[in-house]
Each structure stands twice: as structure tokens, then as C-alpha cells.
Design an enzyme around this catalytic site. Structure first.
Site, short mmCIF file in Angstrom:
data_model
loop_
_atom_site.label_atom_id
_atom_site.label_comp_id
_atom_site.label_asym_id
_atom_site.label_seq_id
_atom_site.Cartn_x
_atom_site.Cartn_y
_atom_site.Cartn_z
N LYS A 87 10.12 12.73 11.10
CA LYS A 87 11.73 12.93 11.13
C LYS A 87 12.10 13.86 12.33
O LYS A 87 12.89 13.52 13.27
CB LYS A 87 12.18 13.98 9.95
CG LYS A 87 13.72 13.93 9.96
CD LYS A 87 14.19 14.38 8.63
CE LYS A 87 13.84 13.60 7.48
NZ LYS A 87 14.03 13.92 5.99
N ARG A 135 15.78 20.08 6.06
CA ARG A 135 14.91 18.93 5.44
C ARG A 135 13.47 19.10 5.55
O ARG A 135 13.29 19.57 6.78
CB ARG A 135 15.49 17.63 5.81
CG ARG A 135 17.08 17.39 5.55
CD ARG A 135 17.52 16.14 6.34
NE ARG A 135 18.81 15.98 6.07
CZ ARG A 135 19.60 14.95 5.40
NH1 ARG A 135 18.75 14.14 4.79
NH2 ARG A 135 20.83 14.70 5.34
N GLY A 179 11.92 11.09 -0.47
CA GLY A 179 12.29 11.81 -1.70
C GLY A 179 11.29 12.54 -2.40
O GLY A 179 11.38 13.35 -3.20
N MET A 189 10.01 15.46 -0.95
CA MET A 189 10.11 16.95 -0.91
C MET A 189 11.56 17.52 -0.81
O MET A 189 12.27 16.62 -0.88
CB MET A 189 9.33 17.45 0.51
CG MET A 189 7.97 17.38 0.43
SD MET A 189 7.00 17.75 1.97
CE MET A 189 7.27 16.25 2.86
N ARG A 223 13.24 6.21 10.97
CA ARG A 223 12.02 6.32 10.70
C ARG A 223 11.49 4.55 10.68
O ARG A 223 12.24 3.87 10.29
CB ARG A 223 11.45 6.92 9.53
CG ARG A 223 12.23 6.43 8.22
CD ARG A 223 11.91 7.46 7.05
NE ARG A 223 12.64 6.85 5.88
CZ ARG A 223 12.86 7.84 5.04
NH1 ARG A 223 12.64 9.03 5.05
NH2 ARG A 223 13.59 7.25 3.90
N HIS A 231 -16.64 -2.94 -13.55
CA HIS A 231 -17.25 -4.48 -13.49
C HIS A 231 -16.10 -5.18 -13.40
O HIS A 231 -16.13 -6.30 -12.73
CB HIS A 231 -18.21 -4.61 -14.70
CG HIS A 231 -18.66 -6.08 -14.69
ND1 HIS A 231 -18.00 -6.74 -15.53
CD2 HIS A 231 -19.86 -6.51 -14.17
CE1 HIS A 231 -18.65 -7.84 -15.43
NE2 HIS A 231 -19.72 -7.75 -14.61
N SER A 274 -28.34 -5.55 4.68
CA SER A 274 -26.90 -5.58 4.09
C SER A 274 -26.78 -4.38 3.24
O SER A 274 -27.41 -3.90 2.54
CB SER A 274 -26.73 -6.73 3.14
OG SER A 274 -25.34 -6.83 3.03
N CYS A 315 -22.09 -5.36 2.02
CA CYS A 315 -21.55 -6.55 1.03
C CYS A 315 -21.06 -5.84 -0.27
O CYS A 315 -20.84 -6.30 -1.20
CB CYS A 315 -22.80 -7.51 0.64
SG CYS A 315 -24.26 -6.73 -0.01
N TYR A 363 -21.39 -7.77 10.77
CA TYR A 363 -20.01 -8.28 9.81
C TYR A 363 -19.84 -7.46 8.31
O TYR A 363 -20.73 -6.67 8.15
CB TYR A 363 -20.72 -9.85 9.19
CG TYR A 363 -21.74 -9.67 8.59
CD1 TYR A 363 -21.70 -9.50 7.00
CD2 TYR A 363 -23.08 -9.95 9.04
CE1 TYR A 363 -22.75 -9.66 6.27
CE2 TYR A 363 -24.17 -9.71 8.15
CZ TYR A 363 -24.24 -9.70 6.68
OH TYR A 363 -24.96 -9.62 5.71
#
Length: 918
Positions: free
Chosen positions: A47, A117, A126, A128, A367, A485, A810, A877, A897
Site C-alpha cells: 500500500k 492503515r 481486511g 488487519m 494494488r 492416500h 527419480s 516424481c 524434469y
């Protein structure tokens, strides 16, 4: 910070110890004199930085100053006190504001009032505290009334200030949940006495009486008088704003959006302008585009003769911003010009607050606006087309998770307006699902066979539920977290899933699902929203995403703007990313879905899931119950064709893309029934005694199965299992390479749970031996690699030795996190929240990788593997392969990857591009 602590600091700017010898600037001014700019968010907060930037580019910003985030850090590190030089800096900044406005703070003839503020680096709307009209007292309110010529306006401002200050700073709040807000009770009582319905109907004299009653309430509740001294008010408000950084709302918000507590908040003190001075004044909140769908329209709302909190508090119903063009056409035209200027300057959709004081427009903040996933994508694409931002900037701007919102099924909008959730759980698999309740995998399959949609409802799921999970539209569990799971498998399969719905009581015997007084039976309809976690009784219609319809050929791409947005962003992502993106897939259907979404291969196939289909579970159990190797080989021979068929399907689906197949990983007892009835049934089916089954189940029992007889330990104990799986893999590859329609194949065989180089060496010998036999027999050359999953710390530490046998690593970060942290992902839920509250863990380590701890193990594994084998292929993975923050880490440590569940493939592609552009 507790209210008492805020109150304690409200009297003055106390100091504990001197600031460092080098002068530190703690206050930055904005207005005609502006010290900061938008690049200083870490110091001024979002801000404050943007107020400075708006002032710098000539927008009408009321003058003021920002107390930096460094003061917030100091405040908490020094028992709620301030740096020694802060008082003098604040007084100097107040003097500048006085000069620019021509008013005096605390003056009895022309008073300057302030708003106070918060302002964190990341927007926390909203969360604080805010104080408006600061500087009013019994003297200055009379001056305000005289200067404005509007006595009612002045006393309305005063009563608002007393109420906000009494609540936020002095701690006058409801004593319990059943008590109404005390200031509202006083207000309602007075309105009843005055015979009016609305606050705005109260006269100036009524407001004077209200102020008197408010002060009495404060004195009664706090034993302290409302402060008349403006500077005492100012320091009280500053302390309250810093204190609100640690209120419950702010803490929860930071945890949800991974905002570090150490960042702190700035405090913005700004000259008040008034939207409540009559019919020529107004206040509002607006967006430069529609934040719901991203459309390029002016979007927002306003109120005439009101202050900012009236718009957001719901006391009055705001009007759509378009109506301002009729009520205040000049101001609306000015706002349109501001809207255009803000977007062109900040090059992003802005959310801004404005006040019109007696026809003069003022900008109070701006913002980057919060937006839906769809809006984020649309805004980025359209801003690029309008040359407001480059492709690279557009890619970086879209939160990677946003792309998921274009892919999930959704509930029908009209039907949702008529529905109210029973309860909610943890959103674990995004999308919307509705169907009849089933409590078992068998029932799920039966319903699916009949063509009925169902939702599998379980206390918790296990691998035995896989068939039901495949058949069901959605999965609901009363236990487990987002890494359970159910959640893991649901995300991989693209299933809608809500986990950990603790209010849901499932009774398998009675076949009921109960939430409070609502009792649903098996066969009743239930609807779950895996994006929000909401659970509804009854049937709510759903529709597949347009992207899904295009990918499945049910809709032309030219007919779907949503798909065109998706396709544009994915092409950008592929243009800039360096990381490859694979998928975790166990079936051809999953593989094809992933390929359609851009997967470049399979990074993980879990072979254990294949053993639960059809009759093969019986052969698996026969193998486990065998008394010697000969019997085991006999059972394995029956399993071989099933496994071969599974792998053939995967190879064909992937059409030459790499397929990484993990050998059997879970302990054998997971494949056996545990209740007496099921054991008797399997004994009868296999023509063996139930006592033998019970004895075998007992002998396989493990105190800690995760660290027990599983992974490569099974293959070393029973090499015939590894041999069968390897043979199935290579025979499937051979059939693809030598059939009528030849299909190219790239095989990667992955040995799980390796911790010692010798373990992998023993398993690779079996695999290479079988591969050689199959290639000689089938007269084909198979392109294959053998590697391992790095999922226990020792493997990461000794990676250089293990790489002597491994052609690829992996990283299985699910188990690496569990073993590295000594935490069970299924049981850590009992304390994870407390750890997050205390900032021991900034976020769930099973959702986003613990970079400082587990991440170091990954780095060691990478360095060790490449020290022995420079060309070793490195991937991940685990569940972290679909997490944007984790993907950035994997990019930086040099993996080749990431692999994730099919629905997360687009997220991973975008996150990988963002990592490359960071």
C-alpha cells in the site's frame, strides 16, 4: 497482538534501546514530497509503495507518510516498543502533511485528520486493523463542523472514530459469541429512542448523545477514558496496526498464502478526505477489469455520502460503478482516466479505492487486484495482445495454480444459488462432483456399471479402494489431509476429492453418512466441491470444462475462448521453460489424458495399483501365501500376462515417450484381507485353510510398514518378483516394437527404496539379465534405462556410489520428506497446524518441499549422482512435482524434469516457465 498489549503501548511511543549508530530512515513521505516508489514494497509494504508511486505519477493522492516494515520487526523484537528516532521522524512527516494541506493536526480552528492503515508486502485485504478520522476530539470536532458548515457530518465522523478506536485500540468488543457488538447495541438503542431506522437518519444532536454514550461504554469496559490528545491517539493507532499483524485473521491468511511472519507490516498515515460530506461526495472500490472473469470492463461499486467502511461493511447496499456516470458524470470521467492510467503504468489489473469530497476526486490506494484463475489467465493474455505487457511478463504474472481452474468440472451456477453446504473438509482434488453415496469399492463399481454416478465415501482410503476410486465421480473422506492416500490418488486420476471432513460421521454397518442432524443413506445423492471443500446434501448438476470438451473432441477449439486462452498460455510456457514435464500414470487412460495436457512422458507408474484389478488380486494373494519359491513362481506366471498387457497399453498410449515403471513397492500384507470373513473367502477361493491365511497375515504384520519389508527389499528377498515384472516390461516393449503397427518404446525401470549401492546392484543384475534374454528371444533392440528412486536420506547421502549402477535418479519426495523429517504424512495433521502457527514450519512440507532440509538432501543427491555419472537423468516424481514453489526449487538445483498427476501437468508447465524466467 492481544488488545491489552496494544492498549499498553497506546499512551506514548516508548523506547527500549537506541537504534544502531548508523541513521536508519523509518518514515517515508508521499504527496507533493514523495520519498518512495513502487519498487520498495519490502520496506513500505504494497500500500505504501503504491501510494508513493501514484503520487509520483501525478494522481490525486492525499498526503501522508509510511512507517516501514522494519519498525514492525523492531516492535516485536523489542517488547512492543519503537526505535528511538521514530517520534521525531513522525512529527516531521506530520508537519509536511500540515504544510501540504494547509491544516494543523489537533488544531481547534482547521484540524488535520488522518487515516491509519496497515500495508503488508502482499495484499491482505481486511485482515488487519484500520482507524479513520484520527485527530478528532471534543474541540477539533467543533472546528470541523464550523469549517465544513455541516455539523452532522462532523459528529458522524467523530462517532465513527470513537467506535473504531474503542474497538481496535482499546479493546471494547463482545464478551462472548452470544453478545452483540457493544457499539452497535448502543447505536440500535439510540435509533429506537429517536424513532429512526438508518444511521444516516440520526441528527447532529442524536450523534452528540451517541458519542457521549460511546465514551461511557469505553470507560465502563476499559476503566480508561477515550484519549483527547491527537498524538496519543496516533501512537495508539500505530501500535494497534502493528499488533494486528499477529491477530488470528492475519495469521490464518498468511498461512494460507505462505506469507512469512518475519515480513511484518508497514503503517500508512494519510490525510483524511471525506466521502460523507453530502450528496456531492462519495466513496468506492473499483477494479480496472472484472476480477471474476477478466473482462475488460470498469468494475466496482460506490456509495454517495459515505465513508470507505460503509462500502465493505454491508450496512448499506453499494451501487454498481456504472451508475456513477449518471449521478456524478464529471467524477466518473475522471475515474475512467485514472483507470486507464493505472493499468498502463502498473501493467496489471488494479483494485483501487477512491473518495470524492465535494466533487473533488482523491485516490486512497491501489494494488494488483485479486482475481479468479480464469480472470488471471484472460487478463494476462489480453494485456499482452494490447501490448501492455510482454509474453514473459504475462507468463510470470499468472499464478501457476490458476491454470487448473480452466480444467475442472463446475457446478451449475443457477443450482448453486439454491444450495447450502452441510459442512466442509479439505479441498484435495479440484472440481465438482455429484452422485449417489457408496461406502465400498464394490458398490462404486456396481453403480458405475449401471451407468450411475457415485461418490465414494470412506473414513479413509487404502490401495484396496482403488477400484472404487476409479469408478467414482468423487471421493470424500472424514480423515486424512491433502497428502493422504485419497488425495494423492485422486489428484493423479483427476478425481474430485474432499478429505478430512471431520464433521462427517460414516457408519459402514448402518450404511449412513451423518452431519449434525442430517442423515444420508447409501444411495442418497451427495455433492462435493473439491475446489472449496464444501459438501452438499442432494444432487447438483455439473458440467465439464470447455478445455476438457475441446481435448476430447466434443467442442471445436474455435468455439471456446477459454480453450484459446489455455492454449496460448501453454504455448508460452513451453517456449520458455527448461524443465521437462512428465506425468504419474498407472493406466493408458491416465496417460492419454496427460499427453493431451502436454506431458512429455511418464515419470512414475505404480505397478502395485495394477494388482487390484479383476482376478489378478487372487493370483497376487496366491503368490504371497505360497509356501516356497516354486509355488510363488507358479502364481507369478499367472500374473505375468496381466502385467505385460498393462505395460503394452502404457507404451502404446505414450507413442515413444519415456515410460518410467516402478517395481513393486508396498509391503505384501497390504494385498491381504484383514477381517475374518474376507480371509475365509480367499481361503475358500484358493482352496487352502483359513488358518493358513490367518497365520500368513499374522507373520506379515509389521510394526512400522513404511520402514519395513517393502521396495527393493522385496525384490532382494524374492528375486522372482523382480524377474516377473522385468519380463513383463520387456516382453511388452518387444511386442510394441515388432508388431504390425510398430510403436516406438522408451523404457525406464525404477527400483524403489534403495539405500545401499549393493541393493541396486543386485536388482539391476536381475533386470539386465531378463532384458538380454527377451531381446535375444524376440530379436529386438529395446531402448531402456535402469535407475532408482531416491526416497530415503541414505540414498541422497551416498548418491555417488548408487549412481555406479543407476542410469537415472527419480526423487520420491513424498517418502523422502517422511524419512527426512521423521513425520508421517498421514499422522502429522495432528500437529502440523500448531507448527505452522508457531512458524516452526512455514507451510505443509508434504504439499511444498522443505527446501532448507529435505531440499538439501535433493541437492546432495544431484551432486553425488553427477559426480559419478555426469549424464545421469534426474527427475522428481513425488507430489511436489506439481507444486509451483517446489518446481522453482527443482529448476534451480538442476533436475531434468518433474513428474506430477495428469491434472497438474499444465500447472507444472507454467511453473517451470516461471522458474526459468525468474
Amino acid at each position: 497482538m492481544p488488545k491489552k498489549a496494544a492498549k499498553k503501548t497506546a499512551r506514548s511511543a516508548k523506547t527500549k534501546k537506541a537504534s544502531p549508530s548508523k541513521a536508519v530512515k523509518y518514515v517515508y513521505e508521499f504527496g507533493k514530497k514523495t520519498d518512495g516508489d513502487s519498487s520498495m514494497k519490502s520496506l513500505l509494504g504494497g500500500k505504501g509503495a503504491n501510494l508513493a508511486e501514484m503520487a509520483r505519477i501525478g494522481l490525486p493522492v492525499p498526503p501522508g507518510f509510511t512507517i516501514t516494515t522494519e519498525v514492525c520487526t523492531y516492535y516485536y523484537d523489542n517488547k512492543c516498543t519503537y526505535p528511538k528516532s521514530l517520534q521525531a521522524e513522525v512529527k516531521a512527516a506530520v508537519a509536511t502533511a500540515e504544510k501540504e494541506t494547509g491544516k494543523k493536526f489537533g488544531d481547534s480552528t482547521n484540524p488535520l485528520l488522518f487515516s491509519v492503515r496497515s500495508g503488508a508486502r502482499e495484499s491482505m485485504p481486511g485482515m488487519m486493523d484500520t482507524i479513520l478520522n484520527l485527530g478528532l476530539n471534543d474541540k477539533t470536532v467543533k472546528a470541523l463542523a464550523e469549517r465544513s458548515g455541516n455539523e452532522r457530518f462532523a459528529y458522524d465522523c467523530y462517532r465513527r472514530f470513537i467506535q473504531m478506536y474503542g474497538d481496535v485500540v482499546m479493546g471494547v468488543q463482545s464478551r462472548n459469541e452470544s453478545e452483540h457488538e457493544p457499539f452497535d447495541e448502543v447505536m440500535d438503542g439510540l435509533k429506537k429512542e429517536a424513532g429512526v431506522e438508518l444511521d444516516s437518519d440520526l441528527s447532529a444532536d442524536d450523534l452528540k448523545e451517541l458519542i457521549s454514550r460511546y465514551k461511557k461504554l469505553i470507560k465502563s469496559r476499559t476503566k480508561s477514558s477515550f484519549p483527547e490528545d491527537p498524538y496519543e491517539q496516533l501512537w495508539g493507532a500505530v501500535g494497534a496496526v502493528f499488533g494486528s499483524w499477529q491477530n488470528e485473521r492475519a495469521i490464518l491468511y498468511r498461512q494460507k498464502y505462505n506469507i512469512p511472519a518475519a515480513w511484518g507490516t508497514a503503517v500508512n498515515v494519510q490525510a483524511m478526505v471525506f466521502g460523507n460530506m453530502g450528496e456531492t461526495s462519495a466513496t468506492g472500490v473499483a477494479f480496472t477489469r472484472d476480477p471474476a472473469n477478466g473482462e475488460n470492463v470498469f468494475y466496482g461499486e460506490y456509495l454517495i455520502n459515505a465513508q470507505g467502511e460503509d462500502v465493505v461493511a454491508g450496512v448499506r447496499t453499494p451501487k454498481p460503478i456504472a451508475m456513477l456516470a449518471e449521478e456524478m458524470p464529471v467524477s466518473y470521467k475522471e475515474l475512467e482516466a485514472v483507470r486507464s492510467k493505472l493499468e498502463k503504468h502498473f501493467k496489471d489489473m488494479q483494485d483501487f479505492e477512491f473518495t470524492i469530497e465535494d466533487t473533488k476526486l482523491y485516490m486512497l490506494q491501489t494494488r494488483n487486484g485479486k482475481r479468479t484463475g480464469l480472470a488471471a489467465v484472460r487478463i494476462a493474455v489480453e494485456m499482452n495482445k494490447s501490448r501492455l505487457c510482454s509474453e514473459k511478463a504475462a507468463v510470470k504474472r499468472i499464478p501457476a495454480d490458476s491454470i487448473s481452474s480452466l480444467l475442472v468440472p463446475v457446478f451449475d451456477t443457477d443450482a448453486m444459488k439454491k444450495s447450502k453446504p452441510m459442512t466442509s473438509g479439505l479441498p484435495a482434488g479440484p472440481g465438482a462432483a455429484t452422485g449417489v453415496i457408496v461406502f465400498s469399492a464394490t458398490q462404486a463399481e456396481q453403480q458405475a456399471h449401471k451407468g450411475h454416478k457415485c461418490v465414494l465415501c470412506r473414513v479413509e482410503t487404502s490401495p484396496e479402494d482403488l477400484r472404487g476410486m476409479i469408478a467414482a465421480e468423487g471421493i470424500l473422506t472424514s480423515r486424512g489431509g491433502v497428502s493422504s492416500h485419497a488425495a494423492l490418488v485422486a489428484r493423479q486420476m483427476g478425481k474430485v476429492c474432499v478429505c478430512g471432513a471431520h464433521d462427517v460421521i460414516i457408519d459402514y454397518e448402518k450404511k449412513t453418512l451423518t452431519v449434525g442432524k442430517t442423515v444420508l443413506k447409501e444411495g442418497d445423492y451427495i455433492s462435493i466441491d473439491g475446489t472449496s471443500g464444501a459438501i452438499y446434501a442432494g444432487q447438483i448438476p455439473t458440467a465439464p470444462s470447455e478445455v476438457d470438451q475441446v481435448l476430447n473432441g466434443k467442442l471445436k477449439a474455435s468455439k471456446s475462448y477459454t480453450y484459446q486462452l489455455f492454449d496460448t498460455v501453454m504455448k508460452w510456457a513451453d517456449k520458455y521453460r527448461k524443465l521437462g514435464v512428465r506425468t504419474n500414470a498407472d493406466t493408458p487412460a491416465q496417460a492419454k489424458t496427460a499427453v493431451a495436457l502436454g506431458a512429455e512422458g511418464i515419470g512414475l507408474t505404480r505397478t502395485e495399483h495394477m494388482f487390484f484389478e479383476g482376478d489378478r488380486i487372487d493370483f497376487m494373494r496366491q503368490m504371497i501365501l505360497a509356501s516356497d519359491e516354486a509355488e510363488r513362481r507358479k502364481a507369478l506366471k499367472k500374473l505375468l500376462p496381466f502385467q505385460r498387457k498393462d505395460f503394452t497399453g502404457l507404451f502404446k498410449a505414450m507413442e515413444g515417450r519415456a515410460v518410467t515403471i516402478r517395481l513393486l513397492d508396498p509391503p505384501l500384507h497390504e494385498f491381504l484381507p484383514h477381517d475374518a470373513a474376507a480371509r475365509n473367502a480367499i481361503a475358500e477361493k484358493l482352496d487352502i485353510s483359513s488358518e493358513l491365511v490367518a497365520e500368513r497375515v499374522k507373520s506379515l504384520h509389521e510394526e512400522n510398514p513404511m520402514l519395513g519389508h517393502r521396495g527393493c527389499r522385496l525384490g532382494i528377498s524374492y528375486p522372482e518378483i523382480t524377474e516377473m515384472q522385468a519380463r513383463a516390461i520387456f516382453e511388452a516393449a518387444a511386442s510394441c516394437l515388432s508388431g504390425k503397427k510398430k510403436v516406438p518404446v522408451k523404457v525406464e525401470v525404477m527400483v524403489p527404496l534403495v539405500g545401499f549401492a549393493a541393493e541396486l546392484k543386485l536388482q539391476t543384475e536381475v533386470i539386465h539379465k531378463v532384458a538380454a534374454e527377451v531381446m535375444a528371444q524376440k530379436k529386438v533392440k529395446i531402448d531402456y534405462l535402469v535407475g532408482t528412486m531416491i526416497e530415503i536420506p541414505r540414498a541422497a547421502v551416498r548418491a555417488a556410489e548408487i549412481a555406479e549402477s543407476a542410469q537415472f535418479f527419480s526423487f520420491g519426495t513424498n517418502d523422502l520428506t517422511q524419512t527426512g523429517l521423521g513425520m508421517s504424512r498421514d499422522d502429522a495433521g495432528s500437529f502440523l497446524q500448531r507448527y505452522k502457527d508457531l512458524d516452526i514450519l512455514p507451510q505443509n512440507p508434504f504439499a511444498s518441499i522443505d527446501q532448507a532440509g529435505v531440499g538439501k538432501l535433493v541437492e546432495m543427491g544431484v551432486q553425488g549422482g553427477r559426480s559419478t555419472r555426469p549424464d545421469i537423468k534426474l527427475g522428481i516424481c513425488g507430489e511436489h512435482g506439481g507444486d509451483p514453489a517446489s518446481i522453482t526449487f527443482f529448476h534451480n538445483v538442476g533436475l531434468n524434469y518433474v513428474s506430477c498427476s495428469p491434472p497438474r501437468v499444465p500447472v507444472a508447465r507454467l511453473a517451470a516457465a516461471q522458474a526459468a524466467l525468474a
